[in-house]
Design a protein around this motif. Structure first.
Motif, PDB file in Angstrom:
ATOM      1  N   LYS A   1     -11.443   9.337  15.154  1.00 44.80           N
ATOM      2  CA  LYS A   1     -11.714   8.989  14.187  1.00 44.80           C
ATOM      3  C   LYS A   1     -11.839   7.019  14.322  1.00 44.80           C
ATOM      4  CE  LYS A   1      -9.255   8.327   9.023  1.00 44.80           C
ATOM      5  NZ  LYS A   1     -10.161   8.733   8.620  1.00 44.80           N
ATOM      6  N   PHE A   2     -13.133   7.106  13.340  1.00 44.22           N
ATOM      7  CA  PHE A   2     -13.654   5.790  13.360  1.00 44.22           C
ATOM      8  C   PHE A   2     -12.713   5.035  12.133  1.00 44.22           C
ATOM      9  CE2 PHE A   2     -17.334   7.829  14.928  1.00 44.22           C
ATOM     10  CZ  PHE A   2     -16.490   6.883  16.564  1.00 44.22           C
TER      11      PHE A   2
ATOM     12  N   LEU B   1     -23.308   8.583  12.772  1.00 42.19           N
ATOM     13  CA  LEU B   1     -23.037   9.539  13.998  1.00 42.19           C
ATOM     14  C   LEU B   1     -24.368   9.066  15.316  1.00 42.19           C
ATOM     15  CD1 LEU B   1     -21.601  12.055  15.391  1.00 42.19           C
ATOM     16  CD2 LEU B   1     -23.279  13.731  14.006  1.00 42.19           C
ATOM     17  N   GLU B   2     -25.875   9.376  14.732  1.00 40.45           N
ATOM     18  CA  GLU B   2     -26.869   8.831  16.256  1.00 40.45           C
ATOM     19  C   GLU B   2     -26.416   7.875  16.638  1.00 40.45           C
ATOM     20  OE1 GLU B   2     -30.338   9.583  13.997  1.00 40.45           O
ATOM     21  OE2 GLU B   2     -30.127  12.186  13.625  1.00 40.45           O
ATOM     22  N   SER B   3     -26.551   6.680  15.735  1.00 37.72           N
ATOM     23  CA  SER B   3     -26.129   5.578  16.405  1.00 37.72           C
ATOM     24  C   SER B   3     -24.377   5.562  17.682  1.00 37.72           C
ATOM     25  CB  SER B   3     -25.701   4.024  15.830  1.00 37.72           C
ATOM     26  OG  SER B   3     -26.900   4.269  15.083  1.00 37.72           O
ATOM     27  N   VAL B   4     -23.384   6.141  16.686  1.00 37.73           N
ATOM     28  CA  VAL B   4     -22.387   6.976  17.683  1.00 37.73           C
ATOM     29  C   VAL B   4     -22.817   7.348  19.453  1.00 37.73           C
ATOM     30  CG1 VAL B   4     -20.255   7.846  17.450  1.00 37.73           C
ATOM     31  CG2 VAL B   4     -21.271   6.420  15.625  1.00 37.73           C
ATOM     32  N   ALA B   5     -23.548   8.793  18.972  1.00 36.81           N
ATOM     33  CA  ALA B   5     -23.811   9.396  19.857  1.00 36.81           C
ATOM     34  C   ALA B   5     -24.422   7.971  21.218  1.00 36.81           C
ATOM     35  CB  ALA B   5     -24.172  10.788  19.894  1.00 36.81           C
ATOM     36  N   ARG B   6     -25.421   7.587  20.796  1.00 37.03           N
ATOM     37  CA  ARG B   6     -26.254   6.857  21.993  1.00 37.03           C
ATOM     38  C   ARG B   6     -25.918   5.830  22.408  1.00 37.03           C
ATOM     39  NH1 ARG B   6     -29.670   5.917  18.127  1.00 37.03           N
ATOM     40  NH2 ARG B   6     -29.311   3.359  18.076  1.00 37.03           N
ATOM     41  N   VAL B   7     -24.843   4.823  21.413  1.00 39.24           N
ATOM     42  CA  VAL B   7     -24.492   3.508  22.319  1.00 39.24           C
ATOM     43  C   VAL B   7     -22.373   4.544  22.850  1.00 39.24           C
ATOM     44  CG1 VAL B   7     -22.376   2.314  21.584  1.00 39.24           C
ATOM     45  CG2 VAL B   7     -24.806   2.133  20.036  1.00 39.24           C
ATOM     46  N   LEU B   8     -21.879   5.354  22.928  1.00 42.50           N
ATOM     47  CA  LEU B   8     -20.918   5.369  23.167  1.00 42.50           C
ATOM     48  C   LEU B   8     -21.288   6.010  24.692  1.00 42.50           C
ATOM     49  CD1 LEU B   8     -18.348   7.298  20.934  1.00 42.50           C
ATOM     50  CD2 LEU B   8     -18.983   4.906  22.037  1.00 42.50           C
TER      51      LEU B   8
ATOM     52  N   ASN C   1     -21.365  13.488  33.660  1.00 37.72           N
ATOM     53  CA  ASN C   1     -21.677  14.566  33.255  1.00 37.72           C
ATOM     54  C   ASN C   1     -22.107  14.396  31.718  1.00 37.72           C
ATOM     55  OD1 ASN C   1     -20.105  15.693  35.518  1.00 37.72           O
ATOM     56  ND2 ASN C   1     -21.481  16.976  35.105  1.00 37.72           N
ATOM     57  N   ASN C   2     -22.452  14.806  30.609  1.00 32.34           N
ATOM     58  CA  ASN C   2     -23.205  14.457  29.162  1.00 32.34           C
ATOM     59  C   ASN C   2     -21.983  14.902  28.629  1.00 32.34           C
ATOM     60  OD1 ASN C   2     -24.594  14.020  27.592  1.00 32.34           O
ATOM     61  ND2 ASN C   2     -25.404  14.928  27.465  1.00 32.34           N
ATOM     62  N   PHE C   3     -22.018  14.657  27.143  1.00 35.28           N
ATOM     63  CA  PHE C   3     -20.886  15.565  26.509  1.00 35.28           C
ATOM     64  C   PHE C   3     -21.844  15.503  25.427  1.00 35.28           C
ATOM     65  CE2 PHE C   3     -20.341  10.463  26.391  1.00 35.28           C
ATOM     66  CZ  PHE C   3     -20.340  10.377  24.926  1.00 35.28           C
ATOM     67  N   GLU C   4     -21.240  16.880  24.429  1.00 34.17           N
ATOM     68  CA  GLU C   4     -21.796  16.552  23.145  1.00 34.17           C
ATOM     69  C   GLU C   4     -21.622  16.017  21.724  1.00 34.17           C
ATOM     70  OE1 GLU C   4     -22.303  20.577  22.217  1.00 34.17           O
ATOM     71  OE2 GLU C   4     -22.741  21.199  24.448  1.00 34.17           O
ATOM     72  N   VAL C   5     -21.613  15.989  20.558  1.00 35.06           N
ATOM     73  CA  VAL C   5     -20.607  14.924  19.763  1.00 35.06           C
ATOM     74  C   VAL C   5     -20.999  15.468  18.187  1.00 35.06           C
ATOM     75  CG1 VAL C   5     -20.786  12.418  18.257  1.00 35.06           C
ATOM     76  CG2 VAL C   5     -21.799  12.150  20.732  1.00 35.06           C
ATOM     77  N   SER C   6     -20.448  16.151  17.499  1.00 42.16           N
ATOM     78  CA  SER C   6     -20.181  16.604  16.404  1.00 42.16           C
ATOM     79  C   SER C   6     -19.536  16.059  14.953  1.00 42.16           C
ATOM     80  CB  SER C   6     -19.505  18.385  16.542  1.00 42.16           C
ATOM     81  OG  SER C   6     -20.562  18.521  17.832  1.00 42.16           O
TER      82      SER C   6
ATOM     83  N   LEU D   1     -17.340  15.577  11.930  1.00 42.55           N
ATOM     84  CA  LEU D   1     -16.992  16.361  11.021  1.00 42.55           C
ATOM     85  C   LEU D   1     -16.669  15.971  10.177  1.00 42.55           C
ATOM     86  CD1 LEU D   1     -14.083  16.655  13.869  1.00 42.55           C
ATOM     87  CD2 LEU D   1     -16.469  18.683  13.834  1.00 42.55           C
ATOM     88  N   GLY D   2     -17.057  15.183   9.454  1.00 44.71           N
ATOM     89  CA  GLY D   2     -16.965  14.353   8.050  1.00 44.71           C
ATOM     90  C   GLY D   2     -16.142  13.273   8.404  1.00 44.71           C
ATOM     91  N   GLU D   3     -15.618  12.489   7.064  1.00 48.72           N
ATOM     92  CA  GLU D   3     -15.131  11.645   6.559  1.00 48.72           C
ATOM     93  C   GLU D   3     -14.788  11.286   8.044  1.00 48.72           C
ATOM     94  OE1 GLU D   3     -11.623  14.078   5.826  1.00 48.72           O
ATOM     95  OE2 GLU D   3     -12.327  14.171   3.498  1.00 48.72           O
ATOM     96  N   ASN D   4     -15.851  10.346   8.408  1.00 49.37           N
ATOM     97  CA  ASN D   4     -15.947   9.350   9.823  1.00 49.37           C
ATOM     98  C   ASN D   4     -14.650  10.161  11.052  1.00 49.37           C
ATOM     99  OD1 ASN D   4     -17.631   7.431   8.678  1.00 49.37           O
ATOM    100  ND2 ASN D   4     -15.676   6.180   7.931  1.00 49.37           N
ATOM    101  N   LYS D   5     -14.281  11.727  10.874  1.00 47.74           N
ATOM    102  CA  LYS D   5     -14.707  11.624  12.632  1.00 47.74           C
ATOM    103  C   LYS D   5     -14.927  12.489  13.299  1.00 47.74           C
ATOM    104  CE  LYS D   5     -10.111  13.116   9.438  1.00 47.74           C
ATOM    105  NZ  LYS D   5      -9.486  14.298   8.715  1.00 47.74           N
ATOM    106  N   VAL D   6     -15.033  12.638  14.577  1.00 43.79           N
ATOM    107  CA  VAL D   6     -16.655  13.098  15.718  1.00 43.79           C
ATOM    108  C   VAL D   6     -15.624  14.117  16.670  1.00 43.79           C
ATOM    109  CG1 VAL D   6     -17.978  12.539  16.944  1.00 43.79           C
ATOM    110  CG2 VAL D   6     -16.536  11.339  14.732  1.00 43.79           C
ATOM    111  N   MET D   7     -16.397  14.418  16.878  1.00 43.22           N
ATOM    112  CA  MET D   7     -15.518  16.013  18.081  1.00 43.22           C
ATOM    113  C   MET D   7     -16.843  15.398  19.516  1.00 43.22           C
ATOM    114  SD  MET D   7     -15.424  19.786  18.805  1.00 43.22           S
ATOM    115  CE  MET D   7     -14.624  20.244  17.063  1.00 43.22           C
TER     116      MET D   7
END
Length: 225
Positions: free
Chosen positions: A37-38, A46-53, A61-66, A68-74
């Motif tokens: 949670k941010f 979210l796209e920027s989050v995935a790219r930067v992190l 290994n790669n990881f998936e980013v989903s 979840l709304g309300e600035n929450k991410v899986m």
């Protein structure tokens, strides 16, 4: 959806609704999932989050980013070592805003996660050199939260210019700038706290979910002026 749930809660269930669904699933071990949670009131891209992190975490290994709304991410990892390393190096931030990470346990729902704590390495400045011990770090750190570790050598000393302690802190409260410490023959001392890898901070109220521009204290002062 919340309104519908609340309205239905007061209704009597029909025989079909009252029937239980038994799930014959094996009990799984904890998965390789972190929920983040941010800590900001602003919308995070979210796209920027995935790219930067993916660039910053440097996982094997790669990881998936989903989203979840309300600035929450899986974050779904492929390798446990990658997930453990990310947790070990907390805290993280994105665009200067704190990212709180929680390891999702089996049977746990995202809506029940409080996201109210994260570990910080805290530098304690102002102690007499010979008082920079593990015991002192534990005592001071315990006033801030749950102490996870004190950076000391095998004999329990830290003979650098400051003492470091890692503390799981309640971030719903303002950060403390320091403490009064009574050290026996050394008397009463004031020690300063410096938080490593600190994200954004409001210097008016001490909270870390906004800066001075978004602070209610600042807005109140503007209105008074």
């Amino acid at each position: 959806m919340v309104e519908i749930t609340e309205r239905c809660a007061g209704l009597q269930l029909s025989s079909r609704e009252d029937a239980e669904v038994i799930i014959h699933e094996p009990v799984l071990e904890d998965g390789l999932v972190l929920i983040g949670k941010f800590y900001t009131k602003r919308k995070v891209n979210l796209e920027s989050v995935a790219r930067v992190l993916k660039s910053v975490w440097k996982t094997e290994n790669n990881f998936e980013v989903s989203d979840l709304g309300e600035n929450k991410v899986m974050f779904l990892f492929q390798k446990r070592d990658d997930m453990d390393r990310v947790l070990f190096l907390c805290p993280w931030s994105f665009d200067k805003y704190l990212l709180i990470l929680h390891k999702l346990a089996y049977g746990e729902a995202v809506k029940d996660i409080k996201f109210d704590g994260t570990p910080f390495w805290i530098q304690i400045h102002g102690l007499p050199t010979m008082c920079q011990t593990k015991a002192v770090g534990m005592s001071i750190g315990a006033t801030l939260g749950e102490v996870e570790k004190v950076d000391a050598n095998g004999r329990g000393f830290c003979l650098g210019s400051f003492l470091r302690t890692r503390v799981l802190m309640d971030i719903t409260k303002p950060l403390c700038r320091g403490r009064k410490v009574r050290l026996g023959e050394y008397g009463l001392k004031w020690v300063d706290f410096k938080y490593e890898r600190l994200s954004i901070l409001c210097y008016l109220c001490g909270m870390i979910d906004h800066d001075e521009r978004d602070c209610r204290v600042f807005e109140a002062r503007k209105c008074q002026g």
